[in-house]
Write a protein that holds these residues in place. Sequence first.
Motif, PDB file in Angstrom:
ATOM      1  N   LEU A   1       0.703  -1.105   0.010  1.00  6.88           N
ATOM      2  CA  LEU A   1      -0.112   0.018   0.079  1.00  6.88           C
ATOM      3  C   LEU A   1       0.936   1.236  -0.148  1.00  6.88           C
ATOM      4  N   GLY A   2       0.539   2.182  -0.878  1.00 14.91           N
ATOM      5  CA  GLY A   2       1.287   3.369  -0.921  1.00 14.91           C
ATOM      6  C   GLY A   2       0.810   4.172   0.565  1.00 14.91           C
ATOM      7  N   LEU A   3       1.794   5.445   0.574  1.00 16.59           N
ATOM      8  CA  LEU A   3       1.580   6.179   1.808  1.00 16.59           C
ATOM      9  C   LEU A   3       0.035   6.695   2.122  1.00 16.59           C
ATOM     10  N   MET A   4      -0.410   7.248   1.220  1.00 17.38           N
ATOM     11  CA  MET A   4      -1.539   7.932   1.338  1.00 17.38           C
ATOM     12  C   MET A   4      -2.698   6.875   1.697  1.00 17.38           C
ATOM     13  N   THR A   5      -2.703   5.826   0.966  1.00 17.77           N
ATOM     14  CA  THR A   5      -3.747   4.641   1.439  1.00 17.77           C
ATOM     15  C   THR A   5      -3.353   4.434   2.980  1.00 17.77           C
ATOM     16  N   THR A   6      -2.192   4.056   3.104  1.00 17.20           N
ATOM     17  CA  THR A   6      -2.012   3.595   4.675  1.00 17.20           C
ATOM     18  C   THR A   6      -2.388   4.586   5.458  1.00 17.20           C
ATOM     19  N   ILE A   7      -2.100   6.111   5.219  1.00 10.08           N
ATOM     20  CA  ILE A   7      -2.689   6.719   6.235  1.00 10.08           C
ATOM     21  C   ILE A   7      -3.974   6.988   6.295  1.00 10.08           C
ATOM     22  N   ASN A   8      -4.753   7.133   5.111  1.00  6.13           N
ATOM     23  CA  ASN A   8      -6.342   7.222   4.959  1.00  6.13           C
ATOM     24  C   ASN A   8      -6.846   5.826   5.924  1.00  6.13           C
ATOM     25  N   THR A   9      -6.177   4.596   5.531  1.00  2.00           N
ATOM     26  CA  THR A   9      -6.915   3.599   6.240  1.00  2.00           C
ATOM     27  C   THR A   9      -6.815   3.512   7.744  1.00  2.00           C
ATOM     28  N   ALA A  10      -5.678   4.189   7.994  1.00  2.00           N
ATOM     29  CA  ALA A  10      -5.123   4.131   9.761  1.00  2.00           C
ATOM     30  C   ALA A  10      -6.017   4.916  10.327  1.00  2.00           C
ATOM     31  N   ILE A  11      -6.332   6.157   9.612  1.00  2.00           N
ATOM     32  CA  ILE A  11      -7.179   7.135  10.035  1.00  2.00           C
ATOM     33  C   ILE A  11      -8.767   6.732  10.219  1.00  2.00           C
ATOM     34  N   ASP A  12      -9.056   6.018   9.337  1.00  2.03           N
ATOM     35  CA  ASP A  12     -10.609   5.453   9.225  1.00  2.03           C
ATOM     36  C   ASP A  12     -10.339   4.350  10.437  1.00  2.03           C
TER      37      ASP A  12
ATOM     38  N   ASN B   1       9.028   3.531   1.945  1.00  9.72           N
ATOM     39  CA  ASN B   1       8.049   2.541   2.588  1.00  9.72           C
ATOM     40  C   ASN B   1       8.106   2.935   4.066  1.00  9.72           C
ATOM     41  N   PRO B   2       6.943   3.612   4.402  1.00  8.12           N
ATOM     42  CA  PRO B   2       6.963   4.224   5.644  1.00  8.12           C
ATOM     43  C   PRO B   2       6.958   3.549   6.876  1.00  8.12           C
ATOM     44  N   LEU B   3       6.468   2.034   6.560  1.00  5.93           N
ATOM     45  CA  LEU B   3       6.348   1.392   7.943  1.00  5.93           C
ATOM     46  C   LEU B   3       6.693  -0.163   7.424  1.00  5.93           C
ATOM     47  N   ASP B   4       7.527  -0.671   8.491  1.00  3.40           N
ATOM     48  CA  ASP B   4       7.803  -2.032   8.367  1.00  3.40           C
ATOM     49  C   ASP B   4       6.868  -3.003   8.444  1.00  3.40           C
ATOM     50  N   LEU B   5       6.928  -4.515   8.528  1.00  2.00           N
ATOM     51  CA  LEU B   5       6.242  -5.327   8.340  1.00  2.00           C
ATOM     52  C   LEU B   5       5.509  -5.448   9.793  1.00  2.00           C
ATOM     53  N   LYS B   6       6.421  -5.447  10.947  1.00  2.00           N
ATOM     54  CA  LYS B   6       5.915  -5.376  12.461  1.00  2.00           C
ATOM     55  C   LYS B   6       4.837  -4.453  12.558  1.00  2.00           C
ATOM     56  N   GLN B   7       5.145  -3.036  12.081  1.00  3.52           N
ATOM     57  CA  GLN B   7       4.125  -2.224  12.258  1.00  3.52           C
ATOM     58  C   GLN B   7       2.827  -2.149  11.520  1.00  3.52           C
ATOM     59  N   ARG B   8       3.202  -2.499  10.215  1.00  4.08           N
ATOM     60  CA  ARG B   8       1.928  -3.110   9.475  1.00  4.08           C
ATOM     61  C   ARG B   8       1.002  -4.153  10.175  1.00  4.08           C
ATOM     62  N   GLU B   9       1.656  -5.234  10.791  1.00  8.05           N
ATOM     63  CA  GLU B   9       1.076  -6.037  11.591  1.00  8.05           C
ATOM     64  C   GLU B   9       0.108  -5.464  12.806  1.00  8.05           C
ATOM     65  N   LEU B  10       0.883  -4.503  13.338  1.00 10.73           N
ATOM     66  CA  LEU B  10       0.115  -3.663  14.612  1.00 10.73           C
ATOM     67  C   LEU B  10      -1.135  -2.955  14.080  1.00 10.73           C
ATOM     68  N   LEU B  11      -0.716  -2.305  12.873  1.00 10.61           N
ATOM     69  CA  LEU B  11      -1.954  -1.662  12.383  1.00 10.61           C
ATOM     70  C   LEU B  11      -3.345  -2.493  12.022  1.00 10.61           C
ATOM     71  N   LEU B  12      -2.861  -3.631  11.290  1.00 12.80           N
ATOM     72  CA  LEU B  12      -3.872  -4.658  10.724  1.00 12.80           C
ATOM     73  C   LEU B  12      -4.720  -5.384  12.087  1.00 12.80           C
ATOM     74  N   GLN B  13      -3.786  -5.437  13.081  1.00 15.75           N
ATOM     75  CA  GLN B  13      -4.430  -5.708  14.269  1.00 15.75           C
ATOM     76  C   GLN B  13      -5.479  -4.491  14.978  1.00 15.75           C
ATOM     77  N   ALA B  14      -4.893  -3.507  14.918  1.00 13.08           N
ATOM     78  CA  ALA B  14      -5.618  -2.332  15.637  1.00 13.08           C
ATOM     79  C   ALA B  14      -6.772  -2.064  14.552  1.00 13.08           C
TER      80      ALA B  14
END
Lengths: 372, 372
Positions: free
Chosen positions: A181-192, A236-249
């Motif tokens: 995922l690109g940065l913008m989608t990453t941010i927009n979905t995290a904010i959601d 790539n703003p986030l590593d896989l570990k952070q991606r996992e945390l965001l997906l859990q969140a």
Amino acid sequence: MLSKFYMPTKVIMGEDCIIKNCELLTTLGRKALIVTGAKSSKMNGSENDVKIALESIGIQYEVFDKVMSNPTIDCVYEGASMAKGTSADFIIAIGGGSPMDAGKAIALLAAQDIGQENLFSGQYENKVLPMALVPTTAGTGSEVTPYSILTNHKAQTKTSIASDLLFPTFAFLDAKYTESLGLMTTINTAIDALSHAIEGMLSVKATTVSDALASESIRLIMNCIPDMIQGAEIKNPLDLKQRELLLQASCIAGMVIAQTGTTAVHAMGYPLTYFKDIDHGRANGLLLGEYLKLVEKEEPNLSTRILKVMNVSETEEFKELLNRLLGPREEISSEEIFQYSARASKTKNMNNCVVKPTEDDIKTMYTKSLTN
Amino acid sequence: MLSKFYMPTKVIMGEDCIIKNCELLTTLGRKALIVTGAKSSKMNGSENDVKIALESIGIQYEVFDKVMSNPTIDCVYEGASMAKGTSADFIIAIGGGSPMDAGKAIALLAAQDIGQENLFSGQYENKVLPMALVPTTAGTGSEVTPYSILTNHKAQTKTSIASDLLFPTFAFLDAKYTESLGLMTTINTAIDALSHAIEGMLSVKATTVSDALASESIRLIMNCIPDMIQGAEIKNPLDLKQRELLLQASCIAGMVIAQTGTTAVHAMGYPLTYFKDIDHGRANGLLLGEYLKLVEKEEPNLSTRILKVMNVSETEEFKELLNRLLGPREEISSEEIFQYSARASKTKNMNNCVVKPTEDDIKTMYTKSLTN
């Protein structure tokens, strides 16, 4: 006061979790319809993993990959027609909120005949195709909610089907699908997701359990925000570990809104998406700060509690973080404000608000949120 | 690493929640078997409320009220026989952990033929009578777990049936049924719930979600401990609001162990209950402090995290609170320590421990826990 907790979906998380748990899918039936969008699930490897899993246990499948962003009612009827035509026993939906929400509506419409006039009635027979959901963004949490949110051209907004029938049987969370995922989608979905968790705490339906989950989700997402802000400068703003945390969140925030529903932020965001094509998560982010200002004024204790969970000292500090994440804001005209406020104030989500804004409050929030 | 979350029970909490939600029971069938103990559910009003609810929707019922403390295998086969003989469609179990766990085993045994030799095998057909559970103590959390723990005279310990089939369909939590509990039962059951939440955080199966829930449960229970300590001097140690918080806390802790299982504390507690007839919650309380001392030594970061959630500065401070709650401790002989340690070290629960004690560790913990 009566309170409830219900979230029957079995959530399985981890690398290659679909392939490693493919035998679970045999409990859903012998023929699957994969529901997804045209591109991303092919690019991020998720569709391929699902096909490998199905083939390894001898389950036949067809693919309905026509789901667009903010799926329409026509789209889900078309998908349901394909599910019936191919005698699908179950649905596997792969993607962000759009394919997952479409998949859930398709599962309902393939199992029973519901006319468009009754689609959002909430009155259904007790029949639905079982579902497995595979999120490929960390935002919507749809994999653990009883909602399917569709673009409703007749009502000129997004409208939700809400029914316990829509809880998927399985949710498979593999963060590697979110790495591309690109940065913008990453941010927009995290904010959601952040908005779901915060709105959960601002809901009249909040409970001890939903607040505990919301707090954890908020903490996880807030911890990733500094790296997302810096992300504009690196590839790539986030590593896989952070991606996992965001997906859990995002999944945990989904469990929250499964109990609480969403509030004024979502109600006000829908017109921005429908009329101005502003991404759903971004729309929530644009409005979240001003709604928290209203909450601060009307319910200071509730506001303080949320700020403490976010680990920021005041609402302005959080608004500043949002500003840095969102960048320049879209403009809005006074006619648009007038029109969207009238619509938002009538949205069902408003009934969930501890702090229920007046139509004037809503106008003020739109104005302040969209004219920096 | 793969992680999971699954807890499909619909939890409904609040005053008169059974009567107010009686229509839900119509989804379970037309004939119920009420499973309960001989006395307490008659005294605290729960059995009467269940009967009113069933009668108001025209559901017939029979009552099996022979469940003793720490129910035996014979007891659940007898209950299953009655369920079959009366053609019960579903089970309503009312009480503390004993009637609820018995009710769950009865629901399984009434739906399929399982010989005693296979009762704990975990290999069952996909059939069970649906269940509604009504806890009348705030301790076990059985209303939201997939476990039924029975006294197993052959193995001379408590043994658990563990299967997703055992998740109840509904759990009805009405704190007024816990108001008549005496101080000792209130304390023992609260310690049981606290132990579940803490052990959940000490389990190798702990996840972000289970830890968030465990933390909330621990906070709720710790907040009630000062009033429980003072309770010895007054007639009713806790008001209804606190009873509600404890009932929520025990349910949340149940959601935790549904994911994580229990650990060394439960493994070591079972022989104390089986051989010395020490109440289950009390047995956990007697052992909890010393196990946390071992965790502190082996995994100081994990220990610090739990102490922070408990809002105590060190393990000794928590042990002192437990001492005040538990009063004088039972004695234990060196033969008993030898025998129980050998048994406890072989218990399945030990495999869940982040800090897995050696048999010598276990002997030391028994010694220090039971000779003040």
